[in-house]
Design a protein around this motif. Structure first.
Motif, mmCIF file in Angstrom:
data_model
loop_
_atom_site.group_PDB
_atom_site.id
_atom_site.type_symbol
_atom_site.label_atom_id
_atom_site.label_comp_id
_atom_site.label_asym_id
_atom_site.label_seq_id
_atom_site.Cartn_x
_atom_site.Cartn_y
_atom_site.Cartn_z
ATOM 1 N N ALA A 287 0.899 -1.182 -0.119
ATOM 2 C CA ALA A 287 -0.034 0.223 -0.078
ATOM 3 C C ALA A 287 0.775 1.229 -0.007
ATOM 4 C CB ALA A 287 -0.949 -0.148 1.112
ATOM 5 N N ARG A 288 1.957 1.283 0.761
ATOM 6 C CA ARG A 288 2.765 2.423 0.746
ATOM 7 C C ARG A 288 3.383 2.611 -0.629
ATOM 8 N NH1 ARG A 288 4.105 -0.405 5.874
ATOM 9 N NH2 ARG A 288 3.246 0.666 7.479
ATOM 10 N N ALA A 289 3.900 1.609 -1.201
ATOM 11 C CA ALA A 289 4.548 1.738 -2.510
ATOM 12 C C ALA A 289 3.669 2.136 -3.707
ATOM 13 C CB ALA A 289 4.998 0.266 -2.963
ATOM 14 N N ILE A 290 2.469 1.638 -3.540
ATOM 15 C CA ILE A 290 1.326 2.095 -4.556
ATOM 16 C C ILE A 290 1.101 3.631 -4.156
ATOM 17 C CG2 ILE A 290 -0.934 1.999 -5.336
ATOM 18 C CD1 ILE A 290 -0.708 -0.893 -4.322
ATOM 19 N N LYS A 291 0.892 3.983 -3.046
ATOM 20 C CA LYS A 291 0.424 5.743 -2.867
ATOM 21 C C LYS A 291 1.596 6.336 -2.980
ATOM 22 C CE LYS A 291 -2.914 6.826 -1.490
ATOM 23 N NZ LYS A 291 -4.145 7.530 -2.227
ATOM 24 N N ASP A 292 2.842 5.842 -2.852
ATOM 25 C CA ASP A 292 4.135 6.596 -3.194
ATOM 26 C C ASP A 292 4.327 7.001 -4.885
ATOM 27 O OD1 ASP A 292 4.849 6.945 -0.745
ATOM 28 O OD2 ASP A 292 6.573 5.370 -0.797
ATOM 29 N N ARG A 293 3.897 6.023 -5.514
ATOM 30 C CA ARG A 293 3.773 5.973 -7.063
ATOM 31 C C ARG A 293 2.914 6.497 -7.588
ATOM 32 N NH1 ARG A 293 5.926 2.515 -11.172
ATOM 33 N NH2 ARG A 293 7.807 1.818 -9.663
ATOM 34 N N PHE A 294 1.688 6.289 -6.936
ATOM 35 C CA PHE A 294 0.319 6.866 -7.624
ATOM 36 C C PHE A 294 -0.561 7.614 -6.567
ATOM 37 C CE2 PHE A 294 1.391 2.847 -9.843
ATOM 38 C CZ PHE A 294 1.757 3.525 -11.101
ATOM 39 N N PRO A 295 0.067 8.756 -6.088
ATOM 40 C CA PRO A 295 -0.773 9.492 -4.839
ATOM 41 C C PRO A 295 -2.310 9.882 -5.053
ATOM 42 C CG PRO A 295 0.588 10.830 -5.838
ATOM 43 C CD PRO A 295 1.124 9.538 -6.423
ATOM 44 N N ASP A 296 -2.828 9.807 -6.408
ATOM 45 C CA ASP A 296 -3.877 10.298 -6.851
ATOM 46 C C ASP A 296 -5.010 9.116 -6.709
ATOM 47 O OD1 ASP A 296 -2.601 9.112 -8.995
ATOM 48 O OD2 ASP A 296 -3.892 10.269 -10.587
ATOM 49 N N VAL A 297 -4.502 7.869 -6.805
ATOM 50 C CA VAL A 297 -5.521 6.663 -6.830
ATOM 51 C C VAL A 297 -6.381 6.702 -5.565
ATOM 52 C CG1 VAL A 297 -4.118 5.462 -8.674
ATOM 53 C CG2 VAL A 297 -3.867 4.845 -6.076
ATOM 54 N N CYS A 298 -7.507 5.970 -5.580
ATOM 55 C CA CYS A 298 -8.063 5.414 -4.285
ATOM 56 C C CYS A 298 -8.048 4.168 -4.254
ATOM 57 C CB CYS A 298 -9.613 5.734 -4.694
ATOM 58 S SG CYS A 298 -10.653 5.275 -3.277
ATOM 59 N N LEU A 299 -7.343 3.848 -3.111
ATOM 60 C CA LEU A 299 -6.959 2.432 -2.783
ATOM 61 C C LEU A 299 -7.702 2.041 -1.380
ATOM 62 C CD1 LEU A 299 -4.753 0.363 -3.501
ATOM 63 C CD2 LEU A 299 -3.270 1.143 -1.497
ATOM 64 N N ILE A 300 -8.497 0.877 -1.900
ATOM 65 C CA ILE A 300 -9.450 0.459 -0.731
ATOM 66 C C ILE A 300 -8.995 -0.941 -0.343
ATOM 67 C CG2 ILE A 300 -11.908 -0.233 -0.479
ATOM 68 C CD1 ILE A 300 -12.409 1.034 -3.125
ATOM 69 N N SER A 301 -8.997 -1.025 1.046
ATOM 70 C CA SER A 301 -8.448 -2.343 1.838
ATOM 71 C C SER A 301 -9.331 -3.438 1.950
ATOM 72 C CB SER A 301 -8.058 -2.017 3.130
ATOM 73 O OG SER A 301 -9.094 -1.681 4.054
#
Length: 328
Positions: A102-116
Motif C-alpha cells: 500500500a505504501r509503495a502504491i501511494k508513493d508511486r500513484f498518490p492520486d489513486v483511491c486504494l480500498i482495503s
C-alpha cells in the motif's frame, strides 16, 4: 395520437441523447490479488484473465489501468500459511507485505483511491472472517482485532477501509478507532449486505481463504453472512452501518441481488457500492470462451444492470476491460 417509442431508438445519436444510465471508468473499482513475491504473476484458473501479483506487477497493472481511466483499486492479500494463526496477528505486523505494498502504491500513484480488505480470513488459520473461540465466531473479540487492522491499513496509505467481516458493530468500532488515532479522513466502505453466497469460489481459490474443515469450527460462513432469502434484513443492516459512520454501503454479490442494491439506494443518501463477484464474472467468461456469449457485449450489459439498479460504485474483475473498450 399514436405514440411510437421507437422514434427514440432510430439511430445511435438519438439513443445517446435519451440514454438514462451512464457508466464510466470513474464508477469502477479493479480488484487486485497481492502476493508476497515481488515479481509474481500467477494465473487464477477459475477466474481467467485475473492474476495473483507481486508488488512489481501490481505497480505495472495500476499504471496500465490509469492509462484507460481507472483510478480506484481494491486489494486483497494472498497470505502464506506460515503467517496464519488463530487471531490473524500478521495483519498488523510491521513485516506484512500487504501494508508495504500500500505504501509503495501511494508513493508511486498518490492520486489513486486504494480500498482495503479488513477481515481475518486471509490471515486466519481457521479461514473465518472473525476469531474462532470454542468452535464459534466470537463477535466482540473480533472487533478488537479489526480495529487494529483498520488503523494499520489507514496508516499504510489506504484511503478507504473495507470491513468485509459482517461482525455486528464493526463499522462504529472501526470509526472510533480511526478517529482516536487522528485518521479522520479515512473512509469506510461497509460490506452492508454480504450474503452467504455460492458465487465466491474463484475468490477463495485466489486467496486460499475458504473456511477450514475442522471438527470444532463451522465449515461455512452462514452464522455471520446474510441468508440469500432475506431482503428486509439488508435494510436493517444498512440503517445500522449508516448510523455507525459508514461512508459507503455495499451489496455483495451484485447480479443476483439487484433488488437489494435498489432497496438500499432508495432508502439511503450514502453512495451504494456493489461487488460483482468472482463467480458471477467466471460464469460469463466461461460462456464467452465457449462462444455462447460475446464477452464485451455481455460484460457491458452486466455492469450496466448493476449501475441501473442504483450502484454508484461497482467493484468488478471486468473493470479494466470495460475501461479499455470505452477509452477514446
Amino acid at each position: 395520437m399514436l405514440s411510437r417509442p421507437r422514434r427514440n431508438r432510430s439511430s445511435a445519436a438519438v439513443r445517446n441523447l435519451v440514454r438514462e444510465t451512464e457508466l464510466t471508468a470513474g464508477h469502477l473499482v479493479q480488484p487486485i490479488f497481492l502476493m508476497p513475491d515481488a515479481g509474481a504473476r500467477l494465473p487464477i484458473p477459475s477466474l481467467p484473465g485475473t492474476y495473483r501479483l507481486g508488488i512489481d506487477e501490481v505497480l505495472r497493472e495500476i499504471e496500465d489501468c490509469r492509462k484507460v481511466g481507472l483510478a480506484s483499486f481494491m486489494m486483497f492479500p494472498a497470505v502464506p500459511e506460515e503467517h496464519k494463526d488463530k487471531t490473524g496477528t500478521y495483519a498488523t505486523s510491521e513485516e506484512n507485505f500487504y501494508l508495504h505494498a500500500a505504501r509503495a502504491i501511494k508513493d508511486r500513484f498518490p492520486d489513486v483511491c486504494l480500498i482495503s480488505d479488513a477481515a481475518l480470513d486471509p490471515y486466519s488459520s481457521d479461514g473465518h472472517d472473525g476469531v474462532v473461540i470454542d468452535g464459534k465466531i466470537h463477535n466482540d473479540e473480533s472487533l478488537k482485532l479489526l480495529d487494529a487492522m483498520a488503523v494499520a491499513q489507514a496508516r499504510a496509505g489506504f484511503d478507504v477501509i473495507g470491513p468485509s467481516d459482517m461482525m455486528d458493530g464493526r463499522v462504529g468500532s472501526i470509526r472510533r478507532a480511526l478517529d482516536s488515532e487522528g485518521l479522520t479522513d479515512t473512509g469506510i466502505m461497509a460490506y452492508t449486505a454480504k450474503y452467504a453466497s455460492a458465487f465466491y469460489g474463484p475468490f477463495r481459490d485466489a486467496l486460499d481463504s475458504a473456511p477450514r474443515q475442522l471438527a470444532d469450527v463451522p465449515s461455512d460462513k452462514k452464522t455471520y453472512q446474510m441468508d440469500p432469502a432475506n431482503a428486509r434484513e439488508a435494510l436493517r443492516e444498512g440503517a445500522l452501518d449508516a448510523a455507525e459512520g459508514a461512508d459507503f454501503l455495499m451489496v455483495k454479490p451484485a447480479l443476483n441481488y439487484l433488488d437489494i442494491i435498489w432497496r438500499l439506494h432508495d432508502a439511503h443518501s450514502l453512495p451504494i457500492a456493489a461487488y460483482h463477484v468472482s463467480g458471477e464474472c467466471a460464469m460469463l467468461l466461461a460462456a464467452a470462451d465457449k462462444g455462447w456469449l460475446d464477452y464485451e457485449q455481455a460484460a457491458t450489459e452486466a455492469l450496466l444492470s448493476i449501475r441501473r439498479a442504483g450502484a454508484d460504485v461497482i467493484i468488478s474483475y471486468f473493470a479494466k476491460d470495460f475501461a479499455r473498450w470505452n477509452a477514446k
